[in-house]
Design a protein around this motif. Structure first.
Motif, PDB file in Angstrom:
ATOM      1  N   ARG A  21       0.972  -1.193  -0.032  1.00 26.90           N
ATOM      2  CA  ARG A  21       0.020  -0.127   0.079  1.00 26.90           C
ATOM      3  C   ARG A  21       0.801   1.288  -0.120  1.00 26.90           C
ATOM      4  NH1 ARG A  21      -5.449  -1.210   0.893  1.00 26.90           N
ATOM      5  NH2 ARG A  21      -5.615  -3.091   1.737  1.00 26.90           N
ATOM      6  N   THR A  22       1.986   1.004   0.483  1.00 29.28           N
ATOM      7  CA  THR A  22       2.948   2.339   0.552  1.00 29.28           C
ATOM      8  C   THR A  22       3.777   2.464  -0.371  1.00 29.28           C
ATOM      9  OG1 THR A  22       4.405   1.219   1.943  1.00 29.28           O
ATOM     10  CG2 THR A  22       2.900   2.625   3.117  1.00 29.28           C
ATOM     11  N   SER A  23       4.375   1.397  -1.051  1.00 28.69           N
ATOM     12  CA  SER A  23       5.397   1.518  -2.132  1.00 28.69           C
ATOM     13  C   SER A  23       4.874   0.946  -3.539  1.00 28.69           C
ATOM     14  CB  SER A  23       6.806   0.738  -1.690  1.00 28.69           C
ATOM     15  OG  SER A  23       6.638  -0.659  -1.614  1.00 28.69           O
ATOM     16  N   GLY A  24       4.074   0.205  -3.451  1.00 27.77           N
ATOM     17  CA  GLY A  24       3.293  -0.396  -4.692  1.00 27.77           C
ATOM     18  C   GLY A  24       3.957  -1.863  -5.124  1.00 27.77           C
ATOM     19  N   LEU A  44      -6.649 -10.494   0.398  1.00 31.41           N
ATOM     20  CA  LEU A  44      -7.029  -9.133   0.848  1.00 31.41           C
ATOM     21  C   LEU A  44      -7.064  -8.248  -0.175  1.00 31.41           C
ATOM     22  CD1 LEU A  44      -4.328  -8.730   3.451  1.00 31.41           C
ATOM     23  CD2 LEU A  44      -6.521  -8.532   3.705  1.00 31.41           C
ATOM     24  N   HIS A  45      -6.634  -8.360  -1.606  1.00 30.29           N
ATOM     25  CA  HIS A  45      -6.586  -7.654  -2.509  1.00 30.29           C
ATOM     26  C   HIS A  45      -7.494  -7.939  -3.626  1.00 30.29           C
ATOM     27  CE1 HIS A  45      -3.501  -4.720  -1.216  1.00 30.29           C
ATOM     28  NE2 HIS A  45      -2.757  -5.696  -0.773  1.00 30.29           N
ATOM     29  N   ARG A  46      -8.334  -8.857  -3.254  1.00 25.97           N
ATOM     30  CA  ARG A  46      -9.455  -9.397  -4.260  1.00 25.97           C
ATOM     31  C   ARG A  46     -10.136  -8.158  -4.940  1.00 25.97           C
ATOM     32  NH1 ARG A  46     -13.109 -12.886  -1.421  1.00 25.97           N
ATOM     33  NH2 ARG A  46     -11.189 -14.059  -1.181  1.00 25.97           N
ATOM     34  N   GLY A  47     -10.417  -8.237  -6.248  1.00 20.29           N
ATOM     35  CA  GLY A  47     -10.813  -7.162  -6.708  1.00 20.29           C
ATOM     36  C   GLY A  47      -9.971  -5.755  -7.022  1.00 20.29           C
ATOM     37  N   SER A  48      -8.497  -5.825  -6.642  1.00 17.55           N
ATOM     38  CA  SER A  48      -7.833  -4.678  -6.886  1.00 17.55           C
ATOM     39  C   SER A  48      -6.898  -5.067  -7.970  1.00 17.55           C
ATOM     40  CB  SER A  48      -6.921  -4.412  -5.755  1.00 17.55           C
ATOM     41  OG  SER A  48      -5.986  -5.520  -5.624  1.00 17.55           O
ATOM     42  N   ASN A  49      -5.920  -4.158  -8.370  1.00 12.80           N
ATOM     43  CA  ASN A  49      -5.333  -4.296  -9.668  1.00 12.80           C
ATOM     44  C   ASN A  49      -3.670  -5.033  -9.297  1.00 12.80           C
ATOM     45  OD1 ASN A  49      -7.143  -3.088 -11.475  1.00 12.80           O
ATOM     46  ND2 ASN A  49      -6.544  -1.184 -10.889  1.00 12.80           N
ATOM     47  N   LEU A  50      -3.960  -5.940  -8.519  1.00 13.51           N
ATOM     48  CA  LEU A  50      -2.755  -6.601  -7.827  1.00 13.51           C
ATOM     49  C   LEU A  50      -2.116  -7.581  -9.047  1.00 13.51           C
ATOM     50  CD1 LEU A  50      -0.777  -7.405  -5.625  1.00 13.51           C
ATOM     51  CD2 LEU A  50      -2.342  -9.282  -5.010  1.00 13.51           C
ATOM     52  N   ALA A  51      -0.908  -7.520  -9.385  1.00 15.08           N
ATOM     53  CA  ALA A  51      -0.443  -8.368 -10.451  1.00 15.08           C
ATOM     54  C   ALA A  51       0.622  -9.173  -9.491  1.00 15.08           C
ATOM     55  CB  ALA A  51       0.311  -7.481 -11.429  1.00 15.08           C
ATOM     56  N   LEU A  67       1.027  -3.512  -7.116  1.00 14.92           N
ATOM     57  CA  LEU A  67      -0.376  -2.893  -7.500  1.00 14.92           C
ATOM     58  C   LEU A  67      -0.334  -1.881  -8.490  1.00 14.92           C
ATOM     59  CD1 LEU A  67      -1.447  -2.044  -3.400  1.00 14.92           C
ATOM     60  CD2 LEU A  67      -2.306  -3.733  -5.057  1.00 14.92           C
ATOM     61  N   ALA A  68      -1.078  -1.897  -9.493  1.00 10.79           N
ATOM     62  CA  ALA A  68      -1.224  -0.858 -10.352  1.00 10.79           C
ATOM     63  C   ALA A  68      -1.641   0.380 -10.254  1.00 10.79           C
ATOM     64  CB  ALA A  68      -2.015  -1.408 -11.564  1.00 10.79           C
ATOM     65  N   LYS A  69      -2.533   0.190  -8.983  1.00  8.76           N
ATOM     66  CA  LYS A  69      -3.169   1.730  -8.481  1.00  8.76           C
ATOM     67  C   LYS A  69      -3.129   1.627  -7.005  1.00  8.76           C
ATOM     68  CE  LYS A  69      -6.340   3.480 -11.840  1.00  8.76           C
ATOM     69  NZ  LYS A  69      -7.731   4.300 -12.192  1.00  8.76           N
ATOM     70  N   ARG A  70      -2.487   2.561  -6.716  1.00  4.50           N
ATOM     71  CA  ARG A  70      -2.386   2.610  -5.143  1.00  4.50           C
ATOM     72  C   ARG A  70      -3.716   2.969  -4.575  1.00  4.50           C
ATOM     73  NH1 ARG A  70       3.249   5.745  -4.308  1.00  4.50           N
ATOM     74  NH2 ARG A  70       4.463   4.087  -5.488  1.00  4.50           N
ATOM     75  N   PRO A  71      -4.034   2.610  -3.179  1.00  5.29           N
ATOM     76  CA  PRO A  71      -5.393   2.697  -2.532  1.00  5.29           C
ATOM     77  C   PRO A  71      -5.951   4.166  -2.317  1.00  5.29           C
ATOM     78  CG  PRO A  71      -4.173   1.427  -1.289  1.00  5.29           C
ATOM     79  CD  PRO A  71      -3.227   2.010  -2.218  1.00  5.29           C
TER      80      PRO A  71
END
Length: 78
Positions: A21-24, A44-51, A67-71
């Protein structure tokens, strides 16, 4: 009495989540607990842009989480 393995895995998942969440990006060594940690991060990151890049070999190497987009909504710079 040492903490249970499940507790240690959950703590590691929380630390990785915080760093993501802080560095991506976070790199995780592929060891005996890696699969459980990866599952926890995916939950935890279901539905997010986690690769997640998986290691090429069955043993050794590392998982790379991005994370493609940060929170906060900003785009991650590559």
């Amino acid at each position: 009495m040492p903490p249970k393995r499940e507790t240690l895995i959950r703590q590691k998942v929380d630390v990785i989540d915080s760093i993501l969440r802080t560095s991506g990006e976070y790199r995780l060594t592929n060891d005996e607990d890696a699969y459980s940690i990866v599952e926890g991060i995916m939950r935890l990151h279901r539905g997010s842009n986690l690769a997640i890049e998986q290691p090429r070999a069955r043993f050794g190497g590392e998982y790379i989480f991005r994370l493609a987009k940060r929170p906060n909504g900003s785009e991650q710079q590559n």
